[in-house]
Design a protein around this motif. Structure first.
Motif, PDB file in Angstrom:
ATOM      1  N   ILE A   1       9.516   2.089  -1.999  1.00 13.08           N
ATOM      2  CA  ILE A   1       8.496   2.273  -1.168  1.00 13.08           C
ATOM      3  C   ILE A   1       7.346   2.549  -2.337  1.00 13.08           C
ATOM      4  O   ILE A   1       7.833   3.396  -3.380  1.00 13.08           O
ATOM      5  CB  ILE A   1       8.656   3.459  -0.129  1.00 13.08           C
ATOM      6  N   ASN A   2       6.133   2.211  -2.110  1.00 10.96           N
ATOM      7  CA  ASN A   2       5.110   2.550  -3.129  1.00 10.96           C
ATOM      8  C   ASN A   2       4.712   3.966  -3.052  1.00 10.96           C
ATOM      9  O   ASN A   2       4.178   4.635  -2.161  1.00 10.96           O
ATOM     10  CB  ASN A   2       3.813   1.700  -3.013  1.00 10.96           C
ATOM     11  N   CYS A   3       5.156   5.033  -4.006  1.00 11.02           N
ATOM     12  CA  CYS A   3       4.965   6.225  -3.795  1.00 11.02           C
ATOM     13  C   CYS A   3       3.849   6.611  -5.427  1.00 11.02           C
ATOM     14  O   CYS A   3       4.153   7.645  -5.982  1.00 11.02           O
ATOM     15  CB  CYS A   3       6.018   7.263  -3.856  1.00 11.02           C
ATOM     16  N   ASP A   4       2.997   5.577  -5.678  1.00 10.41           N
ATOM     17  CA  ASP A   4       2.373   5.807  -7.118  1.00 10.41           C
ATOM     18  C   ASP A   4       1.352   6.943  -7.031  1.00 10.41           C
ATOM     19  O   ASP A   4       0.711   7.269  -5.872  1.00 10.41           O
ATOM     20  CB  ASP A   4       1.454   4.373  -7.227  1.00 10.41           C
TER      21      ASP A   4
ATOM     22  N   GLN B   1       7.092   4.456  -9.985  1.00 10.63           N
ATOM     23  CA  GLN B   1       7.059   5.086  -8.470  1.00 10.63           C
ATOM     24  C   GLN B   1       6.196   4.038  -7.685  1.00 10.63           C
ATOM     25  O   GLN B   1       5.975   4.326  -6.399  1.00 10.63           O
ATOM     26  CB  GLN B   1       6.344   6.468  -8.445  1.00 10.63           C
ATOM     27  N   GLY B   2       5.867   2.848  -8.215  1.00  7.11           N
ATOM     28  CA  GLY B   2       4.786   1.878  -7.731  1.00  7.11           C
ATOM     29  C   GLY B   2       5.210   0.987  -6.526  1.00  7.11           C
ATOM     30  O   GLY B   2       4.403   0.168  -6.392  1.00  7.11           O
ATOM     31  N   GLY B   3       6.351   0.907  -6.500  1.00  9.67           N
ATOM     32  CA  GLY B   3       6.898  -0.146  -5.198  1.00  9.67           C
ATOM     33  C   GLY B   3       7.197  -1.359  -5.813  1.00  9.67           C
ATOM     34  O   GLY B   3       7.359  -2.556  -5.417  1.00  9.67           O
TER      35      GLY B   3
ATOM     36  N   THR C   1       0.834  -1.100  -0.114  1.00 17.09           N
ATOM     37  CA  THR C   1      -0.063  -0.125  -0.024  1.00 17.09           C
ATOM     38  C   THR C   1       0.999   1.255   0.056  1.00 17.09           C
ATOM     39  O   THR C   1       1.991   1.356   0.438  1.00 17.09           O
ATOM     40  CB  THR C   1      -0.848  -0.265   1.169  1.00 17.09           C
ATOM     41  N   PRO C   2       0.308   2.280  -0.485  1.00 20.90           N
ATOM     42  CA  PRO C   2       1.252   3.619  -0.935  1.00 20.90           C
ATOM     43  C   PRO C   2       1.745   4.031   0.800  1.00 20.90           C
ATOM     44  O   PRO C   2       0.809   4.042   1.572  1.00 20.90           O
ATOM     45  CB  PRO C   2       0.174   4.574  -1.307  1.00 20.90           C
ATOM     46  N   GLY C   3       2.994   4.427   0.736  1.00 24.85           N
ATOM     47  CA  GLY C   3       3.629   4.841   1.947  1.00 24.85           C
ATOM     48  C   GLY C   3       4.147   3.875   2.920  1.00 24.85           C
ATOM     49  O   GLY C   3       5.086   4.358   3.847  1.00 24.85           O
ATOM     50  N   ASN C   4       3.775   2.542   2.836  1.00 24.03           N
ATOM     51  CA  ASN C   4       4.288   1.570   3.795  1.00 24.03           C
ATOM     52  C   ASN C   4       5.980   1.071   3.733  1.00 24.03           C
ATOM     53  O   ASN C   4       6.353   1.406   2.293  1.00 24.03           O
ATOM     54  CB  ASN C   4       3.177   0.193   3.766  1.00 24.03           C
TER      55      ASN C   4
END
Length: 330
Positions: free
Chosen positions: A293-296, A206-208, A171-174
């Protein structure tokens, strides 16, 4: 059908890992390969790079159907943005990301249960997804993947798919996946396994997605062999050497939590790319990898699975003959 091979260099965007941003000189691009290249050339690339990034090996619709089934299964946890389709996998940003932790290798000590009480419903559903028919009986037994790996390895009818798999979201930010190689978790068998990492959906730069250390398979083998030689010189048995090696790893079997410092220490770049549904990356048991890290920018949840194959005529790690479970000793 195979997708056109793209070879876009990393953009000026910043790619974040657990110990901060990767600097531009620390990144490169993962080499893509078409599945229809001659087998000898694909094998050469696999041995040279430690990985084989196959574009469009699987049917895109098969992967997206599994992605939709996964997020439909997880929808009761409130993970999805209201009003969106399950296949999109868009994170509900009104939630706290910590309540939706990733599960799998390196997430907690001894592969324990991640998250606290607030994450319980999500974690239960994420674990149960490993035994759902659309995953266990369909995606994990994908005929196109199995056929390619059997032909690529030359194992034919001796090829065995390990039952234990790792179906992981980001999940984004984890926090991202830390630095490791797979033989750390498969050490009770020979070092001949092949891992297929299958991105379940499109993953932006950017999606991890997974990142691979340049020439990391050479370094991973050196780390393993150096420690083994020292253990044998000290008079340890094979079992004592395995236990000693594991005791010197970080929590969850990691070489390091932070890819940025690890890459600087060993003077190697991290190779990144964007992934599309249908892509597969094969890698060796010593190939060092991690994730960003997922920063999508659209808050798309990263989803992927690790499927592993062995030559059943050779010794393999029998701990991988059961479904994934917390605290299973792997």
């Amino acid at each position: 059908m195979p997708h056109p091979v793209s070879h876009n260099p990393p953009s000026h965007n910043t790619y974040h890992v657990n110990d901060g941003p990767l600097q531009p000189h620390q990144t490169g691009i993962l080499r893509p390969s078409r599945p229809d290249l001659p087998l000898d050339e694909l094998r050469r690339r696999y041995q040279e790079d430690g990985y084989l990034f196959l574009k469009g090996l699987l049917h895109r619709t098969d992967i997206l159907q599994a992605r939709a089934a996964y997020f439909t299964h997880l929808a009761p946890s409130n993970i999805l943005k209201p009003g969106t389709n399950a296949v999109e996998g868009i994170f509900n940003t009104s939630n706290h990301a910590a309540h939706f932790p990733g599960i799998g290798a390196g997430s907690t000590d001894e592969n324990g249960r991640p998250g606290g009480a607030d994450a319980a419903r999500f974690v239960d559903l994420a674990l149960a997804a490993h035994t759902q028919g659309w995953y266990k009986d369909v995606l994990c037994k994908n005929a196109d993947l199995h056929g390619f790996v059997a032909k690529f390895t030359g194992w034919g009818g001796d090829m065995r798919t390990l039952r234990r798999t790792l179906l992981r979201n980001g999940t984004p930010g984890n926090r991202a996946i830390g630095v490791h190689y797979d033989q750390i978790f498969l050490r009770q068998g020979e070092d001949t396994s092949v891992t297929a990492w299958v991105p379940m959906g499109d993953i932006s730069m950017q999606g991890g997605g997974l990142i691979y250390l340049e020439r990391g398979h050479i370094l991973g083998r050196e780390i393993e062999y150096d420690f083994t030689a020292k253990a044998k010189a000290a008079g340890m048995t094979d079992e004592e050497a395995r236990s000693a090696f594991n005791a010197n790893m970080m929590h969850g079997g990691l070489l390091a939590d932070g890819p940025a410092e690890f890459g600087r220490k060993h003077d190697r770049r991290w190779l990144l790319t964007e992934y599309e549904a249908g892509d597969v990356v094969l890698h060796t048991p010593y190939t060092i990898h991690a994730s960003t890290i997922n920063c999508d920018p659209d808050n798309i949840i990263r989803l992927g699975t690790d499927l592993r194959f062995v030559d059943s005529s050779r010794p393999w790690d029998m701990r991988w003959s059961n479904d994934y479970a917390f605290g299973d000793g792997v």
